[in-house]
Scaffold this active site. Structure first.
Site, PDB file in Angstrom:
ATOM      1  N   THR A 164       0.807  -1.226   0.000  1.00 49.14           N
ATOM      2  CA  THR A 164       0.000   0.000   0.000  1.00 49.14           C
ATOM      3  C   THR A 164       0.840   1.277   0.000  1.00 49.14           C
ATOM      4  OG1 THR A 164      -0.211   0.145   2.408  1.00 49.14           O
ATOM      5  CG2 THR A 164      -1.874  -1.170   1.248  1.00 49.14           C
ATOM      6  N   GLY A 194       3.632   5.250  -3.678  1.00 51.19           N
ATOM      7  CA  GLY A 194       4.709   5.453  -4.640  1.00 51.19           C
ATOM      8  C   GLY A 194       5.230   6.880  -4.694  1.00 51.19           C
ATOM      9  N   ASP A 217       0.124  -4.922   3.678  1.00 49.55           N
ATOM     10  CA  ASP A 217       1.381  -4.310   4.109  1.00 49.55           C
ATOM     11  C   ASP A 217       1.255  -2.788   4.092  1.00 49.55           C
ATOM     12  OD1 ASP A 217       4.447  -4.692   4.523  1.00 49.55           O
ATOM     13  OD2 ASP A 217       4.288  -3.147   2.968  1.00 49.55           O
ATOM     14  N   TYR A 273       3.897   5.573   4.867  1.00 47.52           N
ATOM     15  CA  TYR A 273       3.087   5.540   3.636  1.00 47.52           C
ATOM     16  C   TYR A 273       1.837   6.412   3.731  1.00 47.52           C
ATOM     17  CZ  TYR A 273       5.679   1.170   2.660  1.00 47.52           C
ATOM     18  OH  TYR A 273       6.635   0.215   2.461  1.00 47.52           O
ATOM     19  N   LYS A 318       5.111  -0.575   9.924  1.00 48.48           N
ATOM     20  CA  LYS A 318       6.565  -0.406  10.095  1.00 48.48           C
ATOM     21  C   LYS A 318       6.921   0.854  10.868  1.00 48.48           C
ATOM     22  CE  LYS A 318       6.947  -2.428   5.469  1.00 48.48           C
ATOM     23  NZ  LYS A 318       5.941  -1.764   4.613  1.00 48.48           N
ATOM     24  N   HIS A 339      11.691  -0.384   9.551  1.00 49.01           N
ATOM     25  CA  HIS A 339      11.631  -0.103   8.109  1.00 49.01           C
ATOM     26  C   HIS A 339      13.017  -0.080   7.448  1.00 49.01           C
ATOM     27  CE1 HIS A 339       8.555   1.873   5.190  1.00 49.01           C
ATOM     28  NE2 HIS A 339       9.483   1.241   4.508  1.00 49.01           N
ATOM     29  N   ASN A 382      15.218  -4.399   4.854  1.00 39.55           N
ATOM     30  CA  ASN A 382      16.406  -3.753   4.281  1.00 39.55           C
ATOM     31  C   ASN A 382      17.673  -3.977   5.104  1.00 39.55           C
ATOM     32  OD1 ASN A 382      15.012  -2.413   2.027  1.00 39.55           O
ATOM     33  ND2 ASN A 382      13.996  -1.254   3.646  1.00 39.55           N
ATOM     34  N   LYS A 405       1.766  -3.942  -5.099  1.00 36.90           N
ATOM     35  CA  LYS A 405       0.840  -2.841  -4.853  1.00 36.90           C
ATOM     36  C   LYS A 405       0.085  -2.506  -6.133  1.00 36.90           C
ATOM     37  CE  LYS A 405       0.174   1.813  -5.621  1.00 36.90           C
ATOM     38  NZ  LYS A 405       0.301   2.577  -6.890  1.00 36.90           N
ATOM     39  N   SER A 406      -1.203  -2.335  -6.019  1.00 36.20           N
ATOM     40  CA  SER A 406      -1.968  -1.669  -7.070  1.00 36.20           C
ATOM     41  C   SER A 406      -3.129  -0.971  -6.403  1.00 36.20           C
ATOM     42  CB  SER A 406      -2.480  -2.663  -8.113  1.00 36.20           C
ATOM     43  OG  SER A 406      -3.284  -1.949  -9.046  1.00 36.20           O
ATOM     44  N   GLN A 441      -6.340  -9.483 -10.332  1.00 36.57           N
ATOM     45  CA  GLN A 441      -5.475 -10.233 -11.246  1.00 36.57           C
ATOM     46  C   GLN A 441      -4.199 -10.721 -10.546  1.00 36.57           C
ATOM     47  OE1 GLN A 441      -2.200  -8.910 -14.396  1.00 36.57           O
ATOM     48  NE2 GLN A 441      -4.174  -7.923 -14.834  1.00 36.57           N
ATOM     49  N   ASN A 442      -3.562  -9.833  -9.786  1.00 37.13           N
ATOM     50  CA  ASN A 442      -2.274 -10.186  -9.175  1.00 37.13           C
ATOM     51  C   ASN A 442      -2.385 -11.383  -8.228  1.00 37.13           C
ATOM     52  OD1 ASN A 442      -1.070  -8.099 -10.567  1.00 37.13           O
ATOM     53  ND2 ASN A 442      -1.023  -6.679  -8.825  1.00 37.13           N
TER      54      ASN A 442
HETATM   55  N1  NAP Z   1      10.145  -2.077   3.241  1.00 38.78           N
HETATM   56  C1  NAP Z   1      10.448  -1.226   2.307  1.00 38.78           C
HETATM   57  O1  NAP Z   1      11.441  -0.496   2.392  1.00 38.78           O
HETATM   58  C2  NAP Z   1       9.586  -1.151   1.085  1.00 38.78           C
HETATM   59  C3  NAP Z   1      10.043  -0.474  -0.054  1.00 38.78           C
HETATM   60  C4  NAP Z   1       9.237  -0.451  -1.176  1.00 38.78           C
HETATM   61  C5  NAP Z   1       8.009  -1.086  -1.172  1.00 38.78           C
HETATM   62  N2  NAP Z   1       7.556  -1.734  -0.034  1.00 38.78           N
HETATM   63  C6  NAP Z   1       6.243  -2.412   0.003  1.00 38.78           C
HETATM   64  O2  NAP Z   1       6.130  -3.246  -1.125  1.00 38.78           O
HETATM   65  C7  NAP Z   1       4.959  -2.910  -1.864  1.00 38.78           C
HETATM   66  C8  NAP Z   1       5.138  -3.199  -3.335  1.00 38.78           C
HETATM   67  O3  NAP Z   1       6.220  -2.502  -3.884  1.00 38.78           O
HETATM   68  P1  NAP Z   1       6.061  -1.208  -4.806  1.00 38.78           P
HETATM   69  O4  NAP Z   1       4.786  -0.528  -4.503  1.00 38.78           O
HETATM   70  O5  NAP Z   1       7.325  -0.462  -4.661  1.00 38.78           O
HETATM   71  O6  NAP Z   1       6.063  -1.760  -6.298  1.00 38.78           O
HETATM   72  P2  NAP Z   1       5.338  -2.921  -7.112  1.00 38.78           P
HETATM   73  O7  NAP Z   1       4.264  -3.544  -6.317  1.00 38.78           O
HETATM   74  O8  NAP Z   1       6.410  -3.773  -7.675  1.00 38.78           O
HETATM   75  O9  NAP Z   1       4.728  -2.113  -8.336  1.00 38.78           O
HETATM   76  C9  NAP Z   1       3.686  -1.211  -8.166  1.00 38.78           C
HETATM   77  C10 NAP Z   1       3.377  -0.590  -9.532  1.00 38.78           C
HETATM   78  O10 NAP Z   1       2.911  -1.598 -10.422  1.00 38.78           O
HETATM   79  C11 NAP Z   1       1.660  -1.232 -10.963  1.00 38.78           C
HETATM   80  N3  NAP Z   1       0.914  -2.494 -11.118  1.00 38.78           N
HETATM   81  C12 NAP Z   1       0.610  -3.377 -10.121  1.00 38.78           C
HETATM   82  N4  NAP Z   1       0.003  -4.464 -10.630  1.00 38.78           N
HETATM   83  C13 NAP Z   1      -0.101  -4.274 -11.963  1.00 38.78           C
HETATM   84  C14 NAP Z   1      -0.653  -5.044 -13.021  1.00 38.78           C
HETATM   85  N5  NAP Z   1      -1.186  -6.232 -12.799  1.00 38.78           N
HETATM   86  N6  NAP Z   1      -0.591  -4.536 -14.272  1.00 38.78           N
HETATM   87  C15 NAP Z   1      -0.033  -3.320 -14.504  1.00 38.78           C
HETATM   88  N7  NAP Z   1       0.504  -2.547 -13.542  1.00 38.78           N
HETATM   89  C16 NAP Z   1       0.469  -3.020 -12.275  1.00 38.78           C
HETATM   90  C17 NAP Z   1       1.054  -0.263  -9.987  1.00 38.78           C
HETATM   91  O11 NAP Z   1       0.198   0.659 -10.621  1.00 38.78           O
HETATM   92  P3  NAP Z   1      -1.329   0.914 -10.132  1.00 38.78           P
HETATM   93  O12 NAP Z   1      -1.327   1.119  -8.651  1.00 38.78           O
HETATM   94  O13 NAP Z   1      -1.715   2.136 -10.898  1.00 38.78           O
HETATM   95  O14 NAP Z   1      -2.083  -0.304 -10.548  1.00 38.78           O
HETATM   96  C18 NAP Z   1       2.306   0.464  -9.482  1.00 38.78           C
HETATM   97  O15 NAP Z   1       2.677   1.461 -10.415  1.00 38.78           O
HETATM   98  C19 NAP Z   1       4.782  -1.427  -1.515  1.00 38.78           C
HETATM   99  O16 NAP Z   1       3.502  -0.945  -1.879  1.00 38.78           O
HETATM  100  C20 NAP Z   1       5.061  -1.456  -0.053  1.00 38.78           C
HETATM  101  O17 NAP Z   1       3.949  -1.967   0.651  1.00 38.78           O
HETATM  102  C21 NAP Z   1       8.352  -1.787   1.072  1.00 38.78           C
HETATM  103  C1  NAG Z   2       2.170  11.455  -2.086  1.00 34.13           C
HETATM  104  O1  NAG Z   2       3.512  11.833  -2.357  1.00 34.13           O
HETATM  105  C2  NAG Z   2       3.924  13.021  -1.727  1.00 34.13           C
HETATM  106  C3  NAG Z   2       5.302  13.342  -2.250  1.00 34.13           C
HETATM  107  O2  NAG Z   2       6.159  12.207  -2.202  1.00 34.13           O
HETATM  108  C4  NAG Z   2       3.884  12.833  -0.207  1.00 34.13           C
HETATM  109  O3  NAG Z   2       4.282  14.009   0.458  1.00 34.13           O
HETATM  110  C5  NAG Z   2       2.465  12.469   0.193  1.00 34.13           C
HETATM  111  O4  NAG Z   2       2.424  12.184   1.572  1.00 34.13           O
HETATM  112  C6  NAG Z   2       2.000  11.237  -0.600  1.00 34.13           C
HETATM  113  N1  NAG Z   2       0.615  10.933  -0.284  1.00 34.13           N
HETATM  114  C7  NAG Z   2       0.286   9.816   0.329  1.00 34.13           C
HETATM  115  C8  NAG Z   2      -1.146   9.608   0.625  1.00 34.13           C
HETATM  116  O5  NAG Z   2       1.125   8.981   0.623  1.00 34.13           O
END
Ligand code: NAP
Ligand code: NAG
Ligand code: NAG
Ligand code: NAG
Ligand code: NAG
Length: 338
Positions: free
Chosen positions: A44, A47, A72, A77, A106, A139, A179, A280-281, A289-290
């Site tokens: 969640t 981005g 998550d 976030y 986190k 985190h 990390n 995340k979507s 779908q995912n």
């Molecule tokens: N612990 C950490 O430091 C850390 C760091 C990064 C992420 N995370 C966690 O991991 C989660 C996932 O990572 P992430 O958000 O970085 O990237 P991700 O899940 O790899 O990718 C998200 C992107 O993919 C798109 N997407 C998702 N499913 C799709 C599909 N079936 N077809 C086309 N596009 C699709 C989403 O767009 P739409 O939303 O527009 O569909 C979004 O732009 C995060 O949300 C967070 O909870 C943790």
């Molecule tokens: C969207 O992104 C901006 C800039 O990174 C951030 O300040 C803001 O908190 C984000 N909004 C949410 C709901 O996470």
């Protein structure tokens, strides 16, 4: 429709056997503290490029309806309130029971000081409107001041000790870290004697993390894989990020063969590696779908193709932010990829 279902990854020695409905309930993984965690979750983090008005609410709603039982989030976030609102509504409506949903949040870097850890968790619980989280993660191994500047005076061992206390208090059922690299995990375990239940790190086709996953298998630490799509989509691809993209011919052909989409092939691959993906979507149809990856299995040749994209390229480097910290966890050579 229920059927007995097994996934055996010979390459990695991972076996999942479960009775799951064809259209999916993610099998449960038993953590090293005895709790269980669904092996697939919803991310969640909205981005870097979130638009005003983006919210996780509809996604969480669609996810729970589709069978997700693991969400998550994180203090940073800004989605804890949305997640909590929907989860509580689903409980109230009788769709799920509290004990059947697994909620992760986190601790942010500016709350690593001993006296800040438990209050920060209580604040998250208030936003989530829950009495406990299933998993509380540190985190980053890096501490900062509230202005974001690195503060290397705080040792993550002290932070971890307060997280252990949070578990003792019942505020978090399980605790883990994100990390951390192998040396940091080793130091954490040596100093505290408490092995994290979960390590959440970036895992995707470009960064398959063989060594770190082996370390976690050896220490019974579950691996949750963030950014599972790497630079597959335009939101994270830069001109110099390596393949694959969503239109990669090999992946498109493979997806067609299984009657699946490219994102589903990738998520299935991670699942078969024993990684818990948290894609995340915010789009309902993509959320659904995912998750639909529990009714097929990749063959060995296709796994080899998917393995071949592994090149140690990291999508989320944060070097610009915290590269000067003594606890910056990633390899020097990776720092140069961006
Ligand atoms: N612990 C950490 O430091 C850390 C760091 C990064 C992420 N995370 C966690 O991991 C989660 C996932 O990572 P992430 O958000 O970085 O990237 P991700 O899940 O790899 O990718 C998200 C992107 O993919 C798109 N997407 C998702 N499913 C799709 C599909 N079936 N077809 C086309 N596009 C699709 C989403 O767009 P739409 O939303 O527009 O569909 C979004 O732009 C995060 O949300 C967070 O909870 C943790
Ligand atoms: C969207 O992104 C901006 C800039 O990174 C951030 O300040 C803001 O908190 C984000 N909004 C949410 C709901 O996470
Ligand atoms: C951030 O706060 C710390 C501690 O108060 C201070 O030493 C540092 O100079 C600040 N950094 C910036 C960029 O303001
Ligand atoms: C952790 O303990 C093991 C076994 O005592 C030792 O070999 C290793 O060097 C220690 N590692 C760290 C980072 O302290
Ligand atoms: C982990 O990060 C620490 C802190 O930057 C670094 O000293 C160490 O070499 C790293 N270890 C591995 C295995 O990457």
């Amino acid at each position: 429709m229920w059927k007995s279902y097994c996934t055996i990854s010979l390459l990695y020695g991972v076996v999942f056997c479960n009775s799951v409905p064809r259209n999916g309930v993610a099998p449960l993984i038993t953590l090293n503290d005895g709790n269980t965690m669904p092996s697939f979750g919803l991310g969640t983090w909205l981005g870097f490029h979130n638009k005003s008005g983006d919210t996780a609410e509809e996604a969480v709603d669609a996810a729970i309806d589709a069978g997700y039982r693991h969400i998550d989030t994180a203090r940073i976030y800004n989605t804890e309130r949305d997640v909590g609102k929907v989860v509580n509504k689903k409980i109230k409506d009788g769709v799920v029971k509290r004990e059947d949903v697994f909620i992760t949040t986190k601790l942010w870097n500016d709350k690593h000081a001993r006296e800040d850890v438990i209050p920060a968790l209580r604040e998250s619980l208030e936003l989530l409107n829950l009495d406990y989280v299933d998993l509380y993660l540190m985190h980053w191994p890096i501490a900062t001041y509230s202005n974001g500047t690195v503060n290397d005076n705080i040792d993550f061992i002290d932070t971890w000790e307060r997280m252990i206390e949070a578990k003792r208090l019942g505020l978090a059922k399980s605790i883990g870290v994100c990390n951390f690299n192998i040396s940091q995990l080793e130091r954490l375990i040596n100093k505290s004697g408490v092995v994290p239940a979960v390590l959440q790190v970036e895992v995707n086709l470009n960064l398959q993390q063989d060594e770190l996953r082996q370390y976690c298998r050896d220490h019974n630490i579950a691996v949750m894989g963030y950014t599972p799509f790497g630079t597959l989509f335009p939101d994270k691809a830069t001109p110099n990020s390596p393949p694959p993209r969503i239109d990669d011919p090999q992946l498109v052909a493979m997806a067609k063969k299984y009657g699946k989409t490219v994102p589903q092939i990738i998520l299935r691959y991670l699942f078969e590696l024993g990684v818990v993906p948290i894609p995340k979507s915010i789009k309902k149809e993509r959320v659904i779908q995912n998750f639909d990856i529990f009714d097929f299995e990749l063959n060995e040749d296709d796994r080899k193709i998917l393995k071949s994209f592994n090149n140690n390229f990291r999508t989320i480097t944060v070097f610009e932010l915290w590269g000067n910290s003594i606890n910056y966890p990633f390899e020097i050579n990776e720092k140069k990829t961006k």
